[in-house]
Design an enzyme around this catalytic site. Structure first.
Site, short mmCIF file in Angstrom:
data_model
loop_
_atom_site.label_atom_id
_atom_site.label_comp_id
_atom_site.label_asym_id
_atom_site.label_seq_id
_atom_site.Cartn_x
_atom_site.Cartn_y
_atom_site.Cartn_z
CG ASN A 96 29.31 29.50 17.53
OD1 ASN A 96 29.25 29.04 16.38
ND2 ASN A 96 30.23 29.11 18.38
CD GLN B 92 24.83 31.54 19.37
OE1 GLN B 92 24.32 32.62 19.63
NE2 GLN B 92 25.51 30.84 20.26
CB SER C 35 20.00 25.61 22.62
OG SER C 35 20.42 25.46 23.95
CG HIS D 204 21.82 27.49 27.32
ND1 HIS D 204 23.02 28.14 27.37
CD2 HIS D 204 22.00 26.43 26.49
CE1 HIS D 204 23.89 27.49 26.61
NE2 HIS D 204 23.30 26.45 26.06
CB THR E 134 10.91 11.44 32.19
OG1 THR E 134 10.67 10.07 32.45
CG2 THR E 134 9.77 12.28 32.74
CB CYS F 64 30.60 26.61 22.79
SG CYS F 64 28.95 27.11 23.22
N1 PLP Z 1 25.35 25.21 18.03
C1 PLP Z 1 25.72 26.49 18.15
C2 PLP Z 1 25.82 27.34 16.92
C3 PLP Z 1 26.02 27.03 19.41
O1 PLP Z 1 26.40 28.30 19.52
C4 PLP Z 1 25.93 26.19 20.55
C5 PLP Z 1 26.29 26.71 21.89
O2 PLP Z 1 26.92 27.72 22.01
C6 PLP Z 1 25.50 24.85 20.37
C7 PLP Z 1 25.23 24.40 19.10
C8 PLP Z 1 25.33 23.93 21.52
O3 PLP Z 1 24.16 24.23 22.23
P1 PLP Z 1 23.96 23.72 23.73
O4 PLP Z 1 24.85 24.58 24.58
O5 PLP Z 1 22.52 23.93 24.01
O6 PLP Z 1 24.35 22.29 23.75
#
Ligand code: PLP
Length: 385
Positions: free
Chosen positions: A151, A181, A201, A203, A239, A327
């Site tokens: 990331n 990613q 994920s 988003h 749910t 993050c």
């Molecule tokens: N793993 C990686 C490589 C990420 O870049 C991220 C978020 O940036 C996550 C896990 C965590 O994902 P989430 O934000 O959906 O919890």
């Protein structure tokens, strides 16, 4: 002022089509998928369709698809769930130094519970050596977890080779891939890549926050870490977020339906931006570029300018980027990835990340390059003594 959003690895803007579908589900088809009446059946159909879509993209069975609340939850279930289910066979786990905190913090937690974790080094481009993975796998290794796409610098890991190396050494060792990613920007077929568990994920792919995906391969021994109503075959009680799940499935379908064309465009934009910054003095691109790297992440270390200062200067021009990894901004600390690739000390807080998506254009990157060209000499004048 035109907004230029170049922080798509932190999160993405939803596709309007996704929002419209979710709107309809929340307002009209809002049943609980476990209910026996028509409203429930209607909601359940959305889950079934979403599983079909993901199964087609990942070339697996819909039975392999589970839904969670985010990439972090998928990572946690994968590590903790497989550690709990397999601890009688062994207590050794292998991962890398450049994983997201969703993996590294979970690995630390498991160490506190008596598991042994080996953290593998990477090379100066952030690449994990499949042979090093094989060398680390022992008869008591129950799990290896390696990310698909980093990331922070966009390193693409040789997942298929790593999977093969693990299984050759110990066919019982599970292989988890954090593809948060990579999903949506790479072709990932867990079965042919020897992947047992895979996290994604919503988003990060133009669906909303609060929905994640977990692929669990056939016959993988894993225990639930969430207890309750027994939804999703008891694997993940709670749910289901029907609107989010349907939205994530639609977003994934939209990305993979136009995959080749959009990937060419993203790589073209990256190449263009990299060639622009290479003409700027004191700007260094971290990691590999071109098709050997992720199409959407560009990490720049910049002489004599603090990342945070540059981030806010760009923000004043309506350009949004991130410093290191967004993050981690809750707990500012030195980036594990930058340390692992041997980034010189002076760049540790002078590195920014530009991350694109299919919603960006070449004009956005031209504007970002122009802004950097204008701002850097000015900011350096005030940073340097
Ligand atoms: N793993 C990686 C490589 C990420 O870049 C991220 C978020 O940036 C996550 C896990 C965590 O994902 P989430 O934000 O959906 O919890």
């Amino acid at each position: 002022m035109r907004e230029i959003y170049l922080d798509n690895s932190a999160t993405t803007r939803c596709f309007p089509e996704v929002v419209h579908l979710m709107d309809r589900i929340c307002l009209e088809e809002y049943g609980n998928p476990s209910s026996l009446h028509h409203k429930g059946v209607e909601a359940e159909a959305h889950l079934r369709e979403a599983k079909q879509i993901f199964a087609q993209i990942l070339r697996c069975s819909p039975e392999n698809i589970y839904f969670t609340s985010c990439g972090t939850e998928s990572d946690n279930i994968s590590l903790i769930g497989s550690a709990l289910a397999n601890q009688r066979r062994g207590k050794h786990i292998v991962t890398t130094r450049i994983e997201h905190p969703a993996i590294l913090e979970t690995a630390h937690f498991l160490q506190q519970q008596g598991f042994e974790v080996t953290y593998l080094d990477v090379d100066s481009n952030g690449i994990v050596d499949p042979q090093a993975v094989a060398d680390a796998v022992r008869p008591d290794t129950i799990l290896v977890s390696v990310m698909h796409t980093n990331n922070e610098i966009g390193a693409l890991e040789p997942i298929a080779q790593i999977g093969e190396a693990i299984k050759r050494k110990n066919p019982d060792t599970l292989f988890h891939v954090d593809a948060v990613q990579g999903f949506g920007k790479a072709v990932i077929h867990p079965r042919s890549m020897h992947i047992d568990l895979l996290s994604a994920s919503g988003h990060k792919i133009h669906a909303p926050k609060g929905v994640g995906l977990l692929y669990i391969g056939d016959g993988v021994k894993i225990r639930s870490i969430l207890f309750g109503g027994g939804q999703q075959k008891g694997m993940r009680s709670g749910t289901e977020n029907v609107a989010g799940i349907a939205g994530m499935a639609l977003a994934a379908k939209m990305l993979y339906d136009r995959f080749d064309e959009e990937m060419d465009r993203l790589y073209g934009m990256k190449e263009f931006f990299v060639s622009e910054v290479q003409t700027m003095e004191g700007v260094h691109v971290n990691g590999l570029t071109g098709r050997a790297s992720a199409p959407h992440v560009i990490s720049l270390s910049i002489d004599g300018v603090r990342a945070e200062v540059l981030l806010h200067a760009l923000e004043e021009k309506g350009i949004y980027v991130s410093s290191g990894s967004a993050c981690s901004s809750n707990r500012p600390h030195i980036s594990d990835t930058l340390l692992a690739i041997g980034t010189p000390k002076q760049y540790l807080d002078s590195t920014i990340r530009i991350s694109t998506s299919v919603m960006n254009t070449r004009e956005d990157l031209q504007a970002a390059a122009d802004a950097l060209r204008e701002l850097l000499p000015f900011l350096r004048k005030y940073t340097r003594q």
